[in-house]
Design a protein around this motif. Structure first.
Motif, PDB file in Angstrom:
ATOM      1  N   ARG A   1       0.889  -1.234   0.047  1.00 20.72           N
ATOM      2  CA  ARG A   1      -0.094   0.016   0.061  1.00 20.72           C
ATOM      3  C   ARG A   1       0.925   1.228   0.010  1.00 20.72           C
ATOM      4  O   ARG A   1       0.144   2.332   0.239  1.00 20.72           O
ATOM      5  CB  ARG A   1      -0.880  -0.100   1.059  1.00 20.72           C
ATOM      6  N   GLY A   2       2.141   1.075  -0.173  1.00 18.74           N
ATOM      7  CA  GLY A   2       2.889   2.326  -0.730  1.00 18.74           C
ATOM      8  C   GLY A   2       3.990   2.696   0.553  1.00 18.74           C
ATOM      9  O   GLY A   2       4.714   3.719   0.212  1.00 18.74           O
ATOM     10  N   TRP A   3       4.044   2.108   1.684  1.00 22.45           N
ATOM     11  CA  TRP A   3       4.804   2.100   2.691  1.00 22.45           C
ATOM     12  C   TRP A   3       6.345   2.024   2.037  1.00 22.45           C
ATOM     13  O   TRP A   3       6.778   1.201   1.150  1.00 22.45           O
ATOM     14  CB  TRP A   3       4.723   1.214   3.952  1.00 22.45           C
ATOM     15  N   TRP A   4       7.454   2.861   2.774  1.00 21.89           N
ATOM     16  CA  TRP A   4       8.772   2.185   2.674  1.00 21.89           C
ATOM     17  C   TRP A   4       9.004   0.848   2.780  1.00 21.89           C
ATOM     18  O   TRP A   4       9.880   0.171   1.985  1.00 21.89           O
ATOM     19  CB  TRP A   4       9.690   3.271   3.724  1.00 21.89           C
ATOM     20  N   SER A   5       8.403   0.376   4.018  1.00 12.54           N
ATOM     21  CA  SER A   5       8.333  -1.267   3.988  1.00 12.54           C
ATOM     22  C   SER A   5       7.043  -1.325   5.112  1.00 12.54           C
ATOM     23  O   SER A   5       6.913  -0.262   6.119  1.00 12.54           O
ATOM     24  CB  SER A   5       9.557  -1.637   4.465  1.00 12.54           C
ATOM     25  N   ALA A   6       6.902  -2.587   5.353  1.00  9.76           N
ATOM     26  CA  ALA A   6       5.916  -2.979   6.425  1.00  9.76           C
ATOM     27  C   ALA A   6       6.380  -4.464   6.691  1.00  9.76           C
ATOM     28  O   ALA A   6       6.096  -5.163   5.992  1.00  9.76           O
ATOM     29  CB  ALA A   6       4.305  -2.864   5.797  1.00  9.76           C
ATOM     30  N   THR A   7       6.666  -4.452   8.040  1.00  9.68           N
ATOM     31  CA  THR A   7       7.457  -5.832   8.603  1.00  9.68           C
ATOM     32  C   THR A   7       6.728  -6.271   9.713  1.00  9.68           C
ATOM     33  O   THR A   7       6.094  -5.273  10.496  1.00  9.68           O
ATOM     34  CB  THR A   7       8.731  -5.711   8.653  1.00  9.68           C
ATOM     35  N   ALA A   8       6.901  -7.385  10.430  1.00 12.12           N
ATOM     36  CA  ALA A   8       6.162  -7.816  11.430  1.00 12.12           C
ATOM     37  C   ALA A   8       7.194  -8.099  12.457  1.00 12.12           C
ATOM     38  O   ALA A   8       8.616  -8.350  12.401  1.00 12.12           O
ATOM     39  CB  ALA A   8       5.476  -9.110  11.119  1.00 12.12           C
ATOM     40  N   ALA A   9       6.716  -7.804  13.892  1.00 15.77           N
ATOM     41  CA  ALA A   9       7.554  -8.102  15.025  1.00 15.77           C
ATOM     42  C   ALA A   9       6.597  -8.701  16.076  1.00 15.77           C
ATOM     43  O   ALA A   9       5.421  -8.566  16.035  1.00 15.77           O
ATOM     44  CB  ALA A   9       8.164  -6.891  15.619  1.00 15.77           C
ATOM     45  N   TYR A  10       7.202  -9.465  17.042  1.00 15.16           N
ATOM     46  CA  TYR A  10       6.295 -10.177  18.028  1.00 15.16           C
ATOM     47  C   TYR A  10       7.072  -9.628  19.621  1.00 15.16           C
ATOM     48  O   TYR A  10       8.045  -9.575  19.747  1.00 15.16           O
ATOM     49  CB  TYR A  10       6.377 -11.547  17.802  1.00 15.16           C
ATOM     50  N   ALA A  11       5.916  -9.440  20.481  1.00 10.60           N
ATOM     51  CA  ALA A  11       6.110  -8.764  21.660  1.00 10.60           C
ATOM     52  C   ALA A  11       6.665 -10.243  22.631  1.00 10.60           C
ATOM     53  O   ALA A  11       7.519  -9.737  23.596  1.00 10.60           O
ATOM     54  CB  ALA A  11       5.134  -8.325  22.415  1.00 10.60           C
ATOM     55  N   SER A  12       6.323 -11.595  22.038  1.00 11.21           N
ATOM     56  CA  SER A  12       6.787 -12.457  22.882  1.00 11.21           C
ATOM     57  C   SER A  12       6.888 -13.787  21.800  1.00 11.21           C
ATOM     58  O   SER A  12       6.309 -13.741  20.916  1.00 11.21           O
ATOM     59  CB  SER A  12       5.785 -12.718  24.151  1.00 11.21           C
ATOM     60  N   ALA A  13       7.681 -14.580  22.443  1.00 10.68           N
ATOM     61  CA  ALA A  13       7.602 -15.984  21.794  1.00 10.68           C
ATOM     62  C   ALA A  13       7.970 -16.214  20.379  1.00 10.68           C
ATOM     63  O   ALA A  13       8.141 -17.307  19.809  1.00 10.68           O
ATOM     64  CB  ALA A  13       6.140 -16.704  21.633  1.00 10.68           C
ATOM     65  N   ALA A  14       8.523 -15.201  19.631  1.00 14.34           N
ATOM     66  CA  ALA A  14       9.074 -15.188  18.443  1.00 14.34           C
ATOM     67  C   ALA A  14       9.978 -13.850  18.158  1.00 14.34           C
ATOM     68  O   ALA A  14       9.876 -12.832  18.919  1.00 14.34           O
ATOM     69  CB  ALA A  14       7.829 -15.384  17.403  1.00 14.34           C
ATOM     70  N   ALA A  15      10.758 -14.188  17.132  1.00 12.55           N
ATOM     71  CA  ALA A  15      11.859 -13.012  16.648  1.00 12.55           C
ATOM     72  C   ALA A  15      11.297 -12.323  15.206  1.00 12.55           C
ATOM     73  O   ALA A  15      10.402 -13.180  14.656  1.00 12.55           O
ATOM     74  CB  ALA A  15      13.107 -13.766  16.493  1.00 12.55           C
TER      75      ALA A  15
END
Length: 252
Positions: free
Chosen positions: A161-175
């Motif tokens: 949708r046009g962002w420089w980037s969009a990535t995921a992160a997790y507050a616990s249990a995953a990186a």
């Protein structure tokens, strides 16, 4: 010749099941969300239940009901929706063999939730799809890799949708952790990094995400999804799907 009016059919109650928190802001947010549903569907009985940390329990809310639509107030399909809710429903069924339950799907994934994320970012002064902005979509994280993969897929779709980037992160249990992802993006040359919590209500995770990502260099951290009209629309859609009827929307 007068006709006897048909008896009015009472709507099937909507029981929204949230995770539950010791933080009173979480239950208050759930009630604010359910108030939007009540405003959109006057006359529809709407109740909240919690899996842990707060009353009432799902079995307690279902006591005395003949029929109900049970809908997870959860953003991904993971342990709570696959194990905890079925377990609570089995407990209720053992007590009430004639109880009829329509079990609904989790809120996410759903395109309207992305719209709600953009609403919260806009409220924080971030234009949707800004090509100078990298957005980090942060979920609570799960031991179920399928739930984490769903969040990563939402981020990949959002990146279009046009962002420089969009990535995921997790507050616990995953990186990666939210703060690690903020630092990585800044090191990679992102002009600015903002954080979009993929969380339904405030509490421990939301507070920690805000503090840690701002310390890592994030420009802005949006509010949680909370009582966004898009979330209420998704909940009503899940209700109609659970009953096998047509979709309705209240998004303004």
């Amino acid at each position: 010749m007068s006709r006897t009016p048909l008896p009015r059919v009472r709507p099937v109650p909507l029981i929204a099941v949230a995770h539950g928190s010791r933080d009173p802001r979480a239950a208050a947010t759930v009630e604010d969300l359910l108030d939007l549903v009540r405003q959109a569907r006057p006359g529809l009985p709407v109740r909240a239940a919690y899996l842990d940390h707060a009353p009432p329990t799902l079995a307690g809310v279902l006591a005395g009901q003949a029929e109900a639509a049970v809908l997870p107030l959860l953003l991904t399909e993971a342990y709570h929706s696959r194990v905890d809710i079925p377990g609570a429903l089995a407990e209720a069924a053992a007590r009430q063999p004639r109880l009829r339950v329509h079990r609904g799907a989790t809120l996410g994934p759903h395109p309207l939730l992305t719209t709600a994320l953009e609403r919260r970012l806009a409220e924080a002064g971030v234009a949707a799809g800004d090509p100078e902005t990298a957005v980090v979509l942060v979920s609570a994280g799960s031991s179920d890799h399928r739930a984490n993969a769903t969040v990563a897929r939402i981020a990949r779709d959002w990146a279009r949708r046009g962002w420089w980037s969009a990535t995921a992160a997790y507050a616990s249990a995953a990186a990666p952790t939210p703060e690690a992802e903020v630092r990585r993006l800044l090191a990679a040359g992102a002009p600015r990094v903002v954080v979009a919590p993929y969380l339904l209500a405030p509490g421990h995770f939301a507070d920690r995400i805000r503090a840690n990502t701002l310390a890592a260099g994030a420009k802005t951290v949006a509010d949680v999804l909370g009582a966004a009209p898009e979330v209420a629309s998704v909940l009503l859609e899940r209700y109609e799907q659970a009953l096998g009827t047509a979709e309705r929307s209240i998004t303004a």
